[in-house]
Design a protein around this motif. Sequence first.
Motif, PDB file in Angstrom:
ATOM      1  N   GLY A 391       0.723  -1.404  -0.041  1.00 16.10           N
ATOM      2  CA  GLY A 391       0.197  -0.016  -0.069  1.00 16.10           C
ATOM      3  C   GLY A 391       0.691   1.238   0.102  1.00 16.10           C
ATOM      4  O   GLY A 391       1.752   1.251   0.511  1.00 16.10           O
ATOM      5  N   PHE A 392       0.362   2.285  -0.619  1.00 13.51           N
ATOM      6  CA  PHE A 392       0.969   3.481  -0.860  1.00 13.51           C
ATOM      7  C   PHE A 392       0.339   4.560   0.213  1.00 13.51           C
ATOM      8  O   PHE A 392      -0.964   4.267   0.518  1.00 13.51           O
ATOM      9  N   GLY A 393       0.910   5.563   0.716  1.00 19.51           N
ATOM     10  CA  GLY A 393       0.287   6.469   1.405  1.00 19.51           C
ATOM     11  C   GLY A 393       0.359   6.128   2.982  1.00 19.51           C
ATOM     12  O   GLY A 393       0.935   5.188   3.485  1.00 19.51           O
ATOM     13  N   ARG A 394      -0.244   6.876   3.816  1.00 15.12           N
ATOM     14  CA  ARG A 394      -0.384   6.721   5.241  1.00 15.12           C
ATOM     15  C   ARG A 394      -0.860   5.525   5.789  1.00 15.12           C
ATOM     16  O   ARG A 394      -0.298   5.123   6.690  1.00 15.12           O
ATOM     17  N   ASP A 395      -1.698   4.854   5.074  1.00 14.04           N
ATOM     18  CA  ASP A 395      -2.186   3.433   5.385  1.00 14.04           C
ATOM     19  C   ASP A 395      -1.403   2.304   5.017  1.00 14.04           C
ATOM     20  O   ASP A 395      -1.366   1.130   5.359  1.00 14.04           O
ATOM     21  N   GLY A 396      -0.379   2.672   4.256  1.00 14.78           N
ATOM     22  CA  GLY A 396       0.672   1.673   3.593  1.00 14.78           C
ATOM     23  C   GLY A 396       1.981   1.734   4.423  1.00 14.78           C
ATOM     24  O   GLY A 396       2.267   2.324   5.404  1.00 14.78           O
ATOM     25  N   TRP A 397       2.906   0.659   4.133  1.00 11.62           N
ATOM     26  CA  TRP A 397       4.030   0.606   4.680  1.00 11.62           C
ATOM     27  C   TRP A 397       5.203   0.598   3.578  1.00 11.62           C
ATOM     28  O   TRP A 397       6.455   0.325   3.925  1.00 11.62           O
ATOM     29  N   ARG A 398       5.000   0.798   2.474  1.00  9.44           N
ATOM     30  CA  ARG A 398       5.984   1.182   1.291  1.00  9.44           C
ATOM     31  C   ARG A 398       6.793   2.421   1.898  1.00  9.44           C
ATOM     32  O   ARG A 398       6.231   3.076   2.454  1.00  9.44           O
ATOM     33  N   ARG A 399       8.124   2.177   1.325  1.00 13.68           N
ATOM     34  CA  ARG A 399       8.921   3.267   1.431  1.00 13.68           C
ATOM     35  C   ARG A 399       8.297   4.614   0.620  1.00 13.68           C
ATOM     36  O   ARG A 399       7.855   4.297  -0.239  1.00 13.68           O
ATOM     37  N   PRO A 400       8.143   5.841   1.335  1.00 12.83           N
ATOM     38  CA  PRO A 400       7.560   6.977   0.708  1.00 12.83           C
ATOM     39  C   PRO A 400       8.657   7.434  -0.391  1.00 12.83           C
ATOM     40  O   PRO A 400      10.069   7.198   0.062  1.00 12.83           O
ATOM     41  N   PHE A 401       8.035   7.826  -1.579  1.00 11.58           N
ATOM     42  CA  PHE A 401       9.001   7.915  -2.804  1.00 11.58           C
ATOM     43  C   PHE A 401       9.732   9.394  -2.473  1.00 11.58           C
ATOM     44  O   PHE A 401      10.945   9.434  -2.442  1.00 11.58           O
ATOM     45  N   ILE A 402       9.073  10.361  -2.067  1.00 13.92           N
ATOM     46  CA  ILE A 402       9.682  11.668  -1.870  1.00 13.92           C
ATOM     47  C   ILE A 402       9.161  12.324  -0.441  1.00 13.92           C
ATOM     48  O   ILE A 402       7.909  12.215  -0.533  1.00 13.92           O
ATOM     49  N   THR A 403       9.932  12.748   0.462  1.00 14.96           N
ATOM     50  CA  THR A 403       9.385  13.341   1.530  1.00 14.96           C
ATOM     51  C   THR A 403       9.822  14.781   1.522  1.00 14.96           C
ATOM     52  O   THR A 403      11.050  15.155   1.336  1.00 14.96           O
ATOM     53  N   HIS A 404       8.822  15.741   1.785  1.00 10.70           N
ATOM     54  CA  HIS A 404       8.995  16.974   1.610  1.00 10.70           C
ATOM     55  C   HIS A 404       8.947  17.810   2.916  1.00 10.70           C
ATOM     56  O   HIS A 404       7.914  17.717   3.416  1.00 10.70           O
ATOM     57  N   PHE A 405      10.088  18.361   3.389  1.00 16.46           N
ATOM     58  CA  PHE A 405      10.134  19.174   4.364  1.00 16.46           C
ATOM     59  C   PHE A 405       9.462  20.628   4.515  1.00 16.46           C
ATOM     60  O   PHE A 405      10.234  21.520   4.756  1.00 16.46           O
ATOM     61  N   THR A 406       8.347  20.838   3.785  1.00 21.04           N
ATOM     62  CA  THR A 406       7.939  21.910   4.076  1.00 21.04           C
ATOM     63  C   THR A 406       7.580  22.608   5.435  1.00 21.04           C
ATOM     64  O   THR A 406       7.133  21.950   6.264  1.00 21.04           O
ATOM     65  N   GLY A 407       7.955  23.917   5.623  1.00 23.27           N
ATOM     66  CA  GLY A 407       7.640  24.469   6.734  1.00 23.27           C
ATOM     67  C   GLY A 407       8.855  24.573   7.536  1.00 23.27           C
ATOM     68  O   GLY A 407       8.931  25.022   8.738  1.00 23.27           O
ATOM     69  N   CYS A 408       9.897  23.675   7.389  1.00 18.39           N
ATOM     70  CA  CYS A 408      10.904  23.571   8.291  1.00 18.39           C
ATOM     71  C   CYS A 408      12.196  24.484   7.991  1.00 18.39           C
ATOM     72  O   CYS A 408      12.863  24.833   8.783  1.00 18.39           O
ATOM     73  N   GLN A 409      12.138  24.935   6.582  1.00 15.12           N
ATOM     74  CA  GLN A 409      13.234  26.184   6.275  1.00 15.12           C
ATOM     75  C   GLN A 409      14.505  25.738   6.882  1.00 15.12           C
ATOM     76  O   GLN A 409      15.050  26.726   7.628  1.00 15.12           O
ATOM     77  N   PRO A 410      15.183  24.908   6.576  1.00 13.06           N
ATOM     78  CA  PRO A 410      16.356  24.573   6.673  1.00 13.06           C
ATOM     79  C   PRO A 410      17.293  25.678   6.421  1.00 13.06           C
ATOM     80  O   PRO A 410      18.463  25.765   7.185  1.00 13.06           O
ATOM     81  N   CYS A 411      17.209  26.235   5.416  1.00 13.34           N
ATOM     82  CA  CYS A 411      18.368  27.372   5.097  1.00 13.34           C
ATOM     83  C   CYS A 411      18.015  28.814   6.065  1.00 13.34           C
ATOM     84  O   CYS A 411      18.987  29.311   6.717  1.00 13.34           O
ATOM     85  N   SER A 412      17.067  29.147   6.167  1.00 16.76           N
ATOM     86  CA  SER A 412      16.610  30.287   7.088  1.00 16.76           C
ATOM     87  C   SER A 412      16.374  29.823   8.480  1.00 16.76           C
ATOM     88  O   SER A 412      16.523  30.713   9.502  1.00 16.76           O
ATOM     89  N   GLY A 413      16.122  28.509   8.699  1.00 11.84           N
ATOM     90  CA  GLY A 413      15.729  28.262  10.133  1.00 11.84           C
ATOM     91  C   GLY A 413      14.400  28.956  10.723  1.00 11.84           C
ATOM     92  O   GLY A 413      13.955  28.637  11.874  1.00 11.84           O
ATOM     93  N   ASP A 414      13.618  29.604   9.990  1.00 12.02           N
ATOM     94  CA  ASP A 414      12.227  30.169  10.295  1.00 12.02           C
ATOM     95  C   ASP A 414      11.276  29.284  10.127  1.00 12.02           C
ATOM     96  O   ASP A 414      10.475  29.548   9.229  1.00 12.02           O
ATOM     97  N   HIS A 415      11.268  28.269  10.736  1.00 12.66           N
ATOM     98  CA  HIS A 415      10.279  27.293  10.673  1.00 12.66           C
ATOM     99  C   HIS A 415       8.989  27.647  11.156  1.00 12.66           C
ATOM    100  O   HIS A 415       8.707  28.686  11.750  1.00 12.66           O
TER     101      HIS A 415
END
Length: 465
Positions: A391-415
């Motif tokens: 299964g794909f998605g939250r209810d599955g246990w496949r490895r997620p293809f791309i994980t997007h860290f929106t909101g974390c702002q690693p460059c500015s740190g303004d999370h």
Amino acid sequence: MVSPEQSHYQNLSMAKHGGRSKTTYFFSDTFLYAGGALVAFLLVWALLSFFSLSPNPTPTPSFSSTSFTEHKSAGVESLDASPAQGCPDGASSFDMGHDPQDQNFYDDQKLSYSIEAPPVKNWDEKRREWLKQHPSFAAGVENRILMVTGSQAKPCKNPIGDYLLLKFFKNKVDYCRRHGIEIFYNNVLFQPKMFSFWAKTPTVKATMLAHPEAEWIWWIDSDAAFTDMDFKLPLDRYKAHNLVIHGWPKLIYEKKSWTSINAGVFLIRNCQWAMDFMDVWDSMGPQAPGYDKWGEILSTTFEDKIFQESDDQSGLVYLLLKEKEKWGDKIYVESEFYFEGYWMEIVGRLDNITERCKEIEKRVGTLRRRHAEKVSESYIPVWEEYLKDAGFGRDGWRRPFITHFTGCQPCSGDHNKMYSGQTCFDAMQKALAFADNQVLRNYGFMHQDLLDPSTVNLVPFDYPA
């Protein structure tokens, strides 16, 4: 709130936009998600930019490297180019020392790489002619992908931002190397007025002109990581389409939400349709005379859009809604797998996914076999046989293809203030190490602790039997 069958999460609106005209920003994702299963509602968070180009960056103490040591021990159809006889597919067969003096589109003095230049015309024919002049690039052109990503030109404000961007870039390079994909990393603005989320489109247009041998241009924000190194894009699914984005059709056409897609990861065909589409899309950007007017139009169109500024994501949803026959029918809205997935929904499940995969390896000797990294793709069909019901998605246990860290702002740190910088840092370290283990395995090593990226252990023979 989004209904469960449409999505497990959605983007949050941006709120803090003051002063952005005075400070340029580059390659920002700028979009946050709401975890519907986690909270009843989320505070609106302002994300000006993932990468700030302010002249004197200052450290952001809330998001620092101290946590590092704390965990150290704990469509149109493809161009009909005739394959070159006797030339196998792959970059190693390209004749990169051959560029005949016959005239082609590069010799046209009116050709410009600028997003503000006159529209490119007859691009399909120009590409086709170029491939005839360069036959070693013709074989396999219909499935050839060029990945594009980037960051700002100046050091990050966050003390560990540049370290994190390097880790994210390494992750993309690892994926590209395993699958024979070339990558272009850009860290300058091709249109100075197109800051923040608008910076990607001038880069994509210039890349299309610079790489006529590539059928697809794959834009990926710098804060997105591959967490399944084996998964390959199902290009056959997109044969009749020219643009692939992650989103939820019901949110687009029924809810009319500006958060119904995410524009931080997309796949676009290198064709005339794409050139025309980007001209229209970019006409909503800050370099265009109608920028303020488009802000009003988009704010009126989308009731959940609480800021008036014109952004690329709202513009794309607008074109899907208002000009569906012209553009929408060639845009594939991917929701069947994590074409890009929200990190808060994913990272907490990585340990369980690791254990499930390890159980499969214990039963299947072929998957435990040591092999050269170059032949890793030959093991994908074996894995797929045992992942059919994962299964794909939250209810599955496949490895997620791309994980997007929106909101974390690693460059500015303004999370995003709904979580701490420490939470972001730990999550990024964990996801990147999770992906890194899939790579290091072929080199005989693995991270034992996903929160300790500096330490690896030797993998014993026949692991994990």
